[in-house]
Write a protein that holds these residues in place. Structure first.
Motif, mmCIF file in Angstrom:
data_model
loop_
_atom_site.group_PDB
_atom_site.id
_atom_site.type_symbol
_atom_site.label_atom_id
_atom_site.label_comp_id
_atom_site.label_asym_id
_atom_site.label_seq_id
_atom_site.Cartn_x
_atom_site.Cartn_y
_atom_site.Cartn_z
ATOM 1 N N THR A 113 0.618 -1.311 -0.029
ATOM 2 C CA THR A 113 -0.071 0.131 0.011
ATOM 3 C C THR A 113 1.102 1.317 0.000
ATOM 4 O O THR A 113 1.715 1.413 0.732
ATOM 5 C CB THR A 113 -0.995 0.049 1.280
ATOM 6 O OG1 THR A 113 -1.465 -1.154 1.235
ATOM 7 C CG2 THR A 113 -1.812 1.309 1.225
ATOM 8 N N LEU A 114 0.805 2.061 -0.955
ATOM 9 C CA LEU A 114 1.047 3.600 -0.954
ATOM 10 C C LEU A 114 0.312 4.341 -0.718
ATOM 11 O O LEU A 114 -1.008 4.385 -1.127
ATOM 12 C CB LEU A 114 1.723 3.640 -2.319
ATOM 13 C CG LEU A 114 2.864 3.071 -2.745
ATOM 14 C CD1 LEU A 114 3.098 3.171 -4.369
ATOM 15 C CD2 LEU A 114 4.283 3.796 -2.433
ATOM 16 N N GLN A 115 0.255 5.488 0.351
ATOM 17 C CA GLN A 115 -0.666 6.258 0.701
ATOM 18 C C GLN A 115 -0.207 7.539 1.199
ATOM 19 O O GLN A 115 1.063 7.730 1.564
ATOM 20 C CB GLN A 115 -1.626 5.762 1.788
ATOM 21 C CG GLN A 115 -0.994 5.264 2.920
ATOM 22 C CD GLN A 115 -2.146 4.507 3.779
ATOM 23 O OE1 GLN A 115 -3.399 4.516 3.459
ATOM 24 N NE2 GLN A 115 -1.455 3.764 4.879
ATOM 25 N N GLY A 116 -0.960 8.643 1.045
ATOM 26 C CA GLY A 116 -0.550 10.020 1.340
ATOM 27 C C GLY A 116 -1.842 10.792 1.265
ATOM 28 O O GLY A 116 -2.862 10.366 0.946
ATOM 29 N N GLU A 117 -1.400 12.265 1.431
ATOM 30 C CA GLU A 117 -2.514 13.226 1.305
ATOM 31 C C GLU A 117 -1.901 14.356 0.483
ATOM 32 O O GLU A 117 -0.751 14.468 0.200
ATOM 33 C CB GLU A 117 -2.635 13.880 2.434
ATOM 34 C CG GLU A 117 -3.327 12.986 3.686
ATOM 35 C CD GLU A 117 -3.667 13.420 4.903
ATOM 36 O OE1 GLU A 117 -3.020 14.885 5.282
ATOM 37 O OE2 GLU A 117 -4.668 13.257 5.649
#
Length: 135
Positions: free
Chosen positions: A121-125
């Motif tokens: 999982t790659l995640q960010g804002e």
């Protein structure tokens, strides 16, 4: 009405921020200059999924994929990426190259081993949707 082909997202590449020498966003377009090459995520075909949600003006981005090479070398690479700030590029459902994350709004990576594959999982804002990569 024009017809066009829709496919699943593919060609996911991961770029540590240290490899980005220039990054500029012009409206929906992104230009990047890299030191070296982006790293192929080696995603299982058809497993790349992107999603976004909006919360208080911030767009939460998430890219999930599976990687079949469950080995010590692959685990070491994912561990290294887990400690870095990242940007990702991918080809979206309509065949356009997109950019998720930026030096100001980087992505983070997490992974687990499940069913004989790495689930990553790659995640960010961010404050803006994924940009279109300018060639």
């Amino acid at each position: 009405m024009d017809r066009f082909t829709v496919s699943s997202c593919h060609s996911l590449k991961i770029i540590p921020l240290a490899r980005i020498s220039r990054f500029a966003r012009f409206g929906p377009r992104v230009r990047m200059m890299l030191l070296g090459e982006a790293v192929d995520a080696e995603a299982v075909p058809g497993s790349v999924k992107t999603s976004t949600t909006t919360d208080a003006g911030k767009i939460k981005k998430k890219i999930t994929f599976e990687r079949s090479d469950v080995s010590e070398a692959a685990a070491a690479l994912l561990e290294m990426f887990k400690a870095l700030r990242l940007v990702a590029t991918y080809v979206d459902e309509s065949g356009k190259r997109r950019v998720a994350g930026s030096p100001d709004w980087p992505l983070s990576l997490d992974y687990a081993t499940e069913g004989g594959v790495f689930t990553v999982t790659l995640q960010g804002e961010d404050t803006r949707p994924d940009g279109f990569l300018a060639e």
